[in-house]
Each structure stands twice: as C-alpha cells, then as structure tokens.
Design a protein around this motif. Structure first.
Motif, short mmCIF file in Angstrom:
data_model
loop_
_atom_site.label_atom_id
_atom_site.label_comp_id
_atom_site.label_asym_id
_atom_site.label_seq_id
_atom_site.Cartn_x
_atom_site.Cartn_y
_atom_site.Cartn_z
N SER A 7 37.72 47.54 48.78
CA SER A 7 37.55 46.14 49.15
C SER A 7 38.39 45.85 50.39
N PRO A 8 37.93 44.94 51.22
CA PRO A 8 38.76 44.54 52.37
C PRO A 8 39.97 43.70 51.95
N PHE A 9 40.07 43.34 50.65
CA PHE A 9 41.17 42.52 50.17
C PHE A 9 42.46 43.31 49.97
N ILE A 10 42.40 44.64 50.06
CA ILE A 10 43.58 45.47 49.87
C ILE A 10 43.63 46.47 51.02
N THR A 11 44.78 46.53 51.72
CA THR A 11 44.90 47.41 52.88
C THR A 11 46.27 48.10 52.87
N ASN A 12 46.41 49.03 53.78
CA ASN A 12 47.69 49.72 53.99
C ASN A 12 48.30 50.26 52.70
N SER A 123 42.91 56.98 34.77
CA SER A 123 42.04 56.34 35.76
C SER A 123 42.11 54.84 35.56
N ALA A 124 42.19 54.11 36.66
CA ALA A 124 42.19 52.65 36.60
C ALA A 124 41.28 52.12 37.71
N LEU A 125 40.18 51.55 37.32
CA LEU A 125 39.22 50.97 38.26
C LEU A 125 39.37 49.45 38.19
N SER A 126 39.68 48.83 39.33
CA SER A 126 39.79 47.36 39.41
C SER A 126 38.51 46.83 40.05
N PHE A 127 38.02 45.70 39.52
CA PHE A 127 36.73 45.20 40.00
C PHE A 127 36.56 43.73 39.61
N PHE A 128 35.59 43.10 40.24
CA PHE A 128 35.12 41.78 39.87
C PHE A 128 33.72 41.93 39.30
N GLY A 129 33.31 41.01 38.45
CA GLY A 129 31.98 41.08 37.87
C GLY A 129 31.98 41.93 36.62
N ARG A 130 30.85 42.57 36.36
CA ARG A 130 30.71 43.44 35.20
C ARG A 130 30.27 44.82 35.65
N ARG A 131 30.89 45.84 35.04
CA ARG A 131 30.51 47.21 35.38
C ARG A 131 29.03 47.43 35.04
N ASN A 132 28.40 48.28 35.83
CA ASN A 132 27.00 48.67 35.62
C ASN A 132 26.02 47.50 35.71
N THR A 133 26.36 46.48 36.50
CA THR A 133 25.43 45.38 36.75
C THR A 133 25.40 45.11 38.26
N PRO A 138 33.52 46.48 43.21
CA PRO A 138 34.74 47.27 43.05
C PRO A 138 35.84 46.81 44.00
N PHE A 139 37.07 46.94 43.55
CA PHE A 139 38.24 46.52 44.31
C PHE A 139 39.09 47.73 44.68
N SER A 140 39.49 48.52 43.69
CA SER A 140 40.25 49.74 43.95
C SER A 140 40.03 50.72 42.81
N ASP A 141 40.26 51.98 43.10
CA ASP A 141 40.11 53.04 42.11
C ASP A 141 41.34 53.92 42.21
N PHE A 142 42.07 54.04 41.12
CA PHE A 142 43.33 54.75 41.07
C PHE A 142 43.23 55.86 40.04
#
Length: 149
Positions: A7-12, A123-133, A138-142
């Motif tokens: 996401s462009p909401f998280i940088t550097n 694994s930690a996936l951060s997101f908005f909305g609902r997965r698989n819809t 997606p926001f970040s994947d750690f």
C-alpha cells in the motif's frame, strides 16, 4: 524476515536483527482508520521437510483488538510486550507518522508450553476489506522465521 509493503500508506520499511533482537522502522503516510484487519498464521516446519503445518491462525480486527486491550489473550500478551520496545499505537485510529521497534525480544514465560522446540514461520497479512473478496485491499505482508530451542 520478509516484509512486503502493498500500500502507498506505508513507506521506508527497514528491519534488522541485532544480537538476537528485532528492530524495525516504518513511515505511515496516512491515518489508518477503523477496518484494518490482520490475518496471523503460526506454522511449524514438519520434521525432515521443507513444508510447514499451521498450528493456529487468527483473522482479527486490529482496531477492535487495540481498543479491547485489557481483555486477556495470547496476542494481547505478545502485543503488550512489543509495546515496551516500540512507539506503536495502543488504540485506533493509527495516526500517520514514524514508527519503530527497538531491541525487541520475547518476554520470559510468554511462549505457550505447546510450542515445542523447532522451526516456525509466522505470517501476518494486514488488509482492509475481506480476504478473498473484491473489497480486499492488502496493506502489508510480514513473514518471519523463528527457531525455538
């Protein structure tokens, strides 16, 4: 450790291990309002294999977790410990700004006894909305790899 910003909401984003402690830095460029979710999956590597098997997974509303901070759970115990080493938010919304984790280490007694010695993947996936819809954003994947002795 792998971190993908989606996401462009998280940088550097930077991260490093120093003498067995975890360090990270990131810039949040927009206020993150309610609706941010995390899918967390802890897996153990099967003996003599490169495959992992899921031990448990959580799909959580991050703001709800933060706002109900004092209700006991394993995730809250871990997050409370993480707050000692960081300037991460204790509630929502998550304001734009610079965030860090410095010299993080697990507190004694916070690992459940059922986590036997072995190799793990978290694994930690951060997101908005609902997965698989179609509303999934997606926001970040750690992903981090851990060894418990």
């Amino acid at each position: 450790m792998e971190i993908k910003t989606l996401s462009p909401f998280i940088t550097n984003v930077t991260y490093w291990i120093d003498n067995g402690t975890v360090n990270a830095e990131m810039q949040i460029t927009h206020t993150l309002n309610y609706g941010l979710r995390n899918y967390i999956d802890l897996q153990i590597r099967l003996a003599d294999s490169k495959k992992y098997q899921s031990l448990f997974s959580y799909d959580i509303d991050l703001c709800k977790l933060l706002n109900e901070f004092f209700r006991e759970s394993l995730l809250k115990t871990w997050y409370r410990n993480l707050l000692k080493y960081s300037n991460l938010m204790e509630n929502c919304p998550i304001m734009e700004g610079f965030y860090y984790i410095r010299k993080y280490k697990m507190a004694p007694g916070t690992l459940p006894p059922y986590l036997r010695p072995g190799d793990y993947r978290l694994s930690a996936l951060s997101f908005f909305g609902r997965r698989n819809t179609k509303k999934f954003r997606p926001f970040s994947d750690f992903i981090t790899y851990l060894t418990i002795f």
